[in-house]
Design a protein around this motif. Structure first.
Motif, PDB file in Angstrom:
ATOM      1  N   LEU A  32      66.921  95.908  23.556  1.00 15.30           N
ATOM      2  CA  LEU A  32      65.950  96.972  23.401  1.00 15.30           C
ATOM      3  C   LEU A  32      65.432  97.360  24.775  1.00 15.30           C
ATOM      4  CD1 LEU A  32      64.009  98.632  21.533  1.00 15.30           C
ATOM      5  CD2 LEU A  32      62.519  96.643  21.566  1.00 15.30           C
ATOM      6  N   GLU A  33      65.431  98.635  25.067  1.00  9.20           N
ATOM      7  CA  GLU A  33      64.857  99.146  26.305  1.00  9.20           C
ATOM      8  C   GLU A  33      63.467  99.668  25.987  1.00  9.20           C
ATOM      9  OE1 GLU A  33      65.640 102.478  29.786  1.00  9.20           O
ATOM     10  OE2 GLU A  33      67.117 102.190  28.203  1.00  9.20           O
ATOM     11  N   LEU A  34      62.450  99.102  26.648  1.00 12.97           N
ATOM     12  CA  LEU A  34      61.068  99.491  26.394  1.00 12.97           C
ATOM     13  C   LEU A  34      60.703 100.703  27.241  1.00 12.97           C
ATOM     14  CD1 LEU A  34      59.464  95.941  26.489  1.00 12.97           C
ATOM     15  CD2 LEU A  34      60.204  97.221  24.488  1.00 12.97           C
ATOM     16  N   GLU A  35      59.974 101.629  26.649  1.00 10.04           N
ATOM     17  CA  GLU A  35      59.490 102.791  27.392  1.00 10.04           C
ATOM     18  C   GLU A  35      58.397 102.379  28.367  1.00 10.04           C
ATOM     19  OE1 GLU A  35      60.509 105.997  27.403  1.00 10.04           O
ATOM     20  OE2 GLU A  35      62.177 105.354  26.138  1.00 10.04           O
ATOM     21  N   THR A  36      57.406 101.662  27.859  1.00 10.18           N
ATOM     22  CA  THR A  36      56.309 101.166  28.690  1.00 10.18           C
ATOM     23  C   THR A  36      55.881  99.805  28.164  1.00 10.18           C
ATOM     24  OG1 THR A  36      54.599 102.149  27.314  1.00 10.18           O
ATOM     25  CG2 THR A  36      55.391 103.473  29.168  1.00 10.18           C
ATOM     26  N   VAL A  37      55.224  99.050  29.024  1.00 10.68           N
ATOM     27  CA  VAL A  37      54.659  97.762  28.626  1.00 10.68           C
ATOM     28  C   VAL A  37      53.175  97.811  28.953  1.00 10.68           C
ATOM     29  CG1 VAL A  37      54.679  95.272  28.990  1.00 10.68           C
ATOM     30  CG2 VAL A  37      56.817  96.558  29.070  1.00 10.68           C
ATOM     31  N   THR A  38      52.345  97.745  27.931  1.00 11.81           N
ATOM     32  CA  THR A  38      50.908  97.832  28.158  1.00 11.81           C
ATOM     33  C   THR A  38      50.172  96.597  27.684  1.00 11.81           C
ATOM     34  OG1 THR A  38      50.609  98.963  26.048  1.00 11.81           O
ATOM     35  CG2 THR A  38      50.872 100.352  28.010  1.00 11.81           C
ATOM     36  N   ARG A  39      50.858  95.691  27.015  1.00 10.63           N
ATOM     37  CA  ARG A  39      50.232  94.489  26.495  1.00 10.63           C
ATOM     38  C   ARG A  39      51.112  93.288  26.773  1.00 10.63           C
ATOM     39  NH1 ARG A  39      47.179  96.350  21.032  1.00 10.63           N
ATOM     40  NH2 ARG A  39      46.430  98.283  21.881  1.00 10.63           N
ATOM     41  N   LEU A  40      50.886  92.259  26.024  1.00  8.99           N
ATOM     42  CA  LEU A  40      51.637  91.021  26.144  1.00  8.99           C
ATOM     43  C   LEU A  40      53.132  91.260  25.933  1.00  8.99           C
ATOM     44  CD1 LEU A  40      51.605  87.800  26.061  1.00  8.99           C
ATOM     45  CD2 LEU A  40      51.584  88.092  23.595  1.00  8.99           C
ATOM     46  N   VAL A  41      53.947  90.647  26.805  1.00  7.58           N
ATOM     47  CA  VAL A  41      55.392  90.657  26.620  1.00  7.58           C
ATOM     48  C   VAL A  41      55.762  89.267  26.129  1.00  7.58           C
ATOM     49  CG1 VAL A  41      57.642  90.805  27.752  1.00  7.58           C
ATOM     50  CG2 VAL A  41      55.793  92.366  28.423  1.00  7.58           C
ATOM     51  N   GLU A  42      56.435  89.224  25.003  1.00  9.43           N
ATOM     52  CA  GLU A  42      56.789  87.942  24.404  1.00  9.43           C
ATOM     53  C   GLU A  42      58.270  87.939  24.059  1.00  9.43           C
ATOM     54  OE1 GLU A  42      55.185  84.982  20.891  1.00  9.43           O
ATOM     55  OE2 GLU A  42      54.633  87.093  20.834  1.00  9.43           O
ATOM     56  N   LEU A  43      58.969  86.932  24.571  1.00  7.91           N
ATOM     57  CA  LEU A  43      60.372  86.731  24.238  1.00  7.91           C
ATOM     58  C   LEU A  43      60.437  85.494  23.347  1.00  7.91           C
ATOM     59  CD1 LEU A  43      61.950  87.141  27.791  1.00  7.91           C
ATOM     60  CD2 LEU A  43      61.669  88.896  26.031  1.00  7.91           C
ATOM     61  N   LYS A  44      61.186  85.595  22.251  1.00  5.90           N
ATOM     62  CA  LYS A  44      61.298  84.467  21.331  1.00  5.90           C
ATOM     63  C   LYS A  44      62.759  84.138  21.086  1.00  5.90           C
ATOM     64  CE  LYS A  44      57.093  85.088  18.599  1.00  5.90           C
ATOM     65  NZ  LYS A  44      56.560  85.315  17.257  1.00  5.90           N
ATOM     66  N   ASN A  45      63.096  82.897  21.327  1.00  4.86           N
ATOM     67  CA  ASN A  45      64.413  82.376  20.984  1.00  4.86           C
ATOM     68  C   ASN A  45      65.559  83.232  21.527  1.00  4.86           C
ATOM     69  OD1 ASN A  45      62.481  82.143  18.283  1.00  4.86           O
ATOM     70  ND2 ASN A  45      63.256  80.207  19.066  1.00  4.86           N
ATOM     71  N   VAL A  46      65.516  83.531  22.818  1.00  3.32           N
ATOM     72  CA  VAL A  46      66.512  84.381  23.458  1.00  3.32           C
ATOM     73  C   VAL A  46      67.709  83.549  23.899  1.00  3.32           C
ATOM     74  CG1 VAL A  46      66.961  85.901  25.431  1.00  3.32           C
ATOM     75  CG2 VAL A  46      64.753  85.992  24.249  1.00  3.32           C
ATOM     76  N   ASP A  47      68.892  84.031  23.562  1.00  8.81           N
ATOM     77  CA  ASP A  47      70.151  83.457  24.050  1.00  8.81           C
ATOM     78  C   ASP A  47      70.778  84.494  24.973  1.00  8.81           C
ATOM     79  OD1 ASP A  47      69.906  81.158  22.491  1.00  8.81           O
ATOM     80  OD2 ASP A  47      70.905  82.114  20.790  1.00  8.81           O
ATOM     81  N   PHE A  48      71.386  84.023  26.075  1.00  9.35           N
ATOM     82  CA  PHE A  48      72.009  84.958  27.007  1.00  9.35           C
ATOM     83  C   PHE A  48      73.181  84.281  27.691  1.00  9.35           C
ATOM     84  CE2 PHE A  48      72.587  86.600  31.311  1.00  9.35           C
ATOM     85  CZ  PHE A  48      72.846  87.927  31.040  1.00  9.35           C
ATOM     86  N   SER A  49      74.247  85.055  27.838  1.00  8.31           N
ATOM     87  CA  SER A  49      75.380  84.646  28.671  1.00  8.31           C
ATOM     88  C   SER A  49      75.954  85.914  29.289  1.00  8.31           C
ATOM     89  CB  SER A  49      76.442  83.906  27.848  1.00  8.31           C
ATOM     90  OG  SER A  49      76.926  84.737  26.823  1.00  8.31           O
ATOM     91  N   TYR A  50      76.576  85.771  30.448  1.00  8.07           N
ATOM     92  CA  TYR A  50      77.177  86.921  31.109  1.00  8.07           C
ATOM     93  C   TYR A  50      78.465  87.305  30.390  1.00  8.07           C
ATOM     94  CZ  TYR A  50      73.901  86.327  34.927  1.00  8.07           C
ATOM     95  OH  TYR A  50      72.757  86.244  35.677  1.00  8.07           O
ATOM     96  N   PRO A  51      78.745  88.610  30.312  1.00  7.21           N
ATOM     97  CA  PRO A  51      79.966  89.049  29.629  1.00  7.21           C
ATOM     98  C   PRO A  51      81.237  88.431  30.209  1.00  7.21           C
ATOM     99  CG  PRO A  51      78.533  90.920  30.036  1.00  7.21           C
ATOM    100  CD  PRO A  51      77.924  89.739  30.750  1.00  7.21           C
ATOM    101  N   SER A  52      81.250  88.151  31.497  1.00  6.96           N
ATOM    102  CA  SER A  52      82.444  87.580  32.125  1.00  6.96           C
ATOM    103  C   SER A  52      82.654  86.104  31.768  1.00  6.96           C
ATOM    104  CB  SER A  52      82.360  87.736  33.643  1.00  6.96           C
ATOM    105  OG  SER A  52      81.222  87.046  34.126  1.00  6.96           O
ATOM    106  N   ARG A  53      81.580  85.414  31.303  1.00  5.70           N
ATOM    107  CA  ARG A  53      81.689  84.000  30.913  1.00  5.70           C
ATOM    108  C   ARG A  53      80.856  83.764  29.662  1.00  5.70           C
ATOM    109  NH1 ARG A  53      80.822  79.903  35.497  1.00  5.70           N
ATOM    110  NH2 ARG A  53      81.895  78.604  33.989  1.00  5.70           N
ATOM    111  N   PRO A  54      81.254  84.341  28.536  1.00  8.10           N
ATOM    112  CA  PRO A  54      80.442  84.236  27.319  1.00  8.10           C
ATOM    113  C   PRO A  54      80.281  82.807  26.801  1.00  8.10           C
ATOM    114  CG  PRO A  54      82.566  85.248  26.844  1.00  8.10           C
ATOM    115  CD  PRO A  54      82.479  85.106  28.336  1.00  8.10           C
TER     116      PRO A  54
END
Length: 137
Positions: A32-54
């Motif tokens: 999700l691309e946020l337009e603006t951030v005016t309050r708390l930013v909260e990330l929950k249970n995020v998984d991430f890997s680079y496309p070149s090494r999934p």
């Protein structure tokens, strides 16, 4: 005229940074691309890997809460004057107590008061007279 030229060059760099568009993988299944951030930013249970090494997870069930904060860049945008006068550029009619509060919010007050001349310390062009962790001797 030299000061105006330097200010114009500095402003052009700032506007380039502000106008910079980050590339986001629009083909991603989630995100999700946020337009603006005016309050708390909260990330929950995020998984991430680079496309070149999934197969290599960089983030695994990562969570983070960030309250609404200001951005403080590593490259200071300071003018060759005192710390107090640099802060006053944001609000020329500020009283000393308000100047100190602004520095506290930026987590700079304790550093500033330890300087020999405190808020009257000359910072030099782009803050070069302030230590960046290197010995100036």
């Amino acid at each position: 005229m030299a000061a105006f030229t330097k200010a114009r060059v500095a402003a052009a760099k700032i506007f380039r940074i502000i106008d910079h568009k980050l590339g986001i993988d629009r083909n991603s299944e989630s995100g999700l691309e946020l337009e603006t951030v005016t309050r708390l930013v909260e990330l929950k249970n995020v998984d991430f890997s680079y496309p070149s090494r999934p197969e290599v997870k960089i983030l695994n069930d990562f969570s983070l809460n960030v309250p609404a904060i200001g951005l403080v860049c590593q490259e200071p945008a300071l003018f060759a004057t005192t710390i107090r006068e640099n802060i006053l550029l944001g609000r020329p009619d500020a009283k000393q107590v308000e100047i100190e509060e602004a520095a506290r919010v930026a987590n700079a007050h304790s550093f500033i008061v330890k300087l020999p001349e405190g808020y009257e310390t000359q910072v030099g062009e782009r803050g070069l007279q302030l230590s960046g962790g290197k010995n100036k001797e």
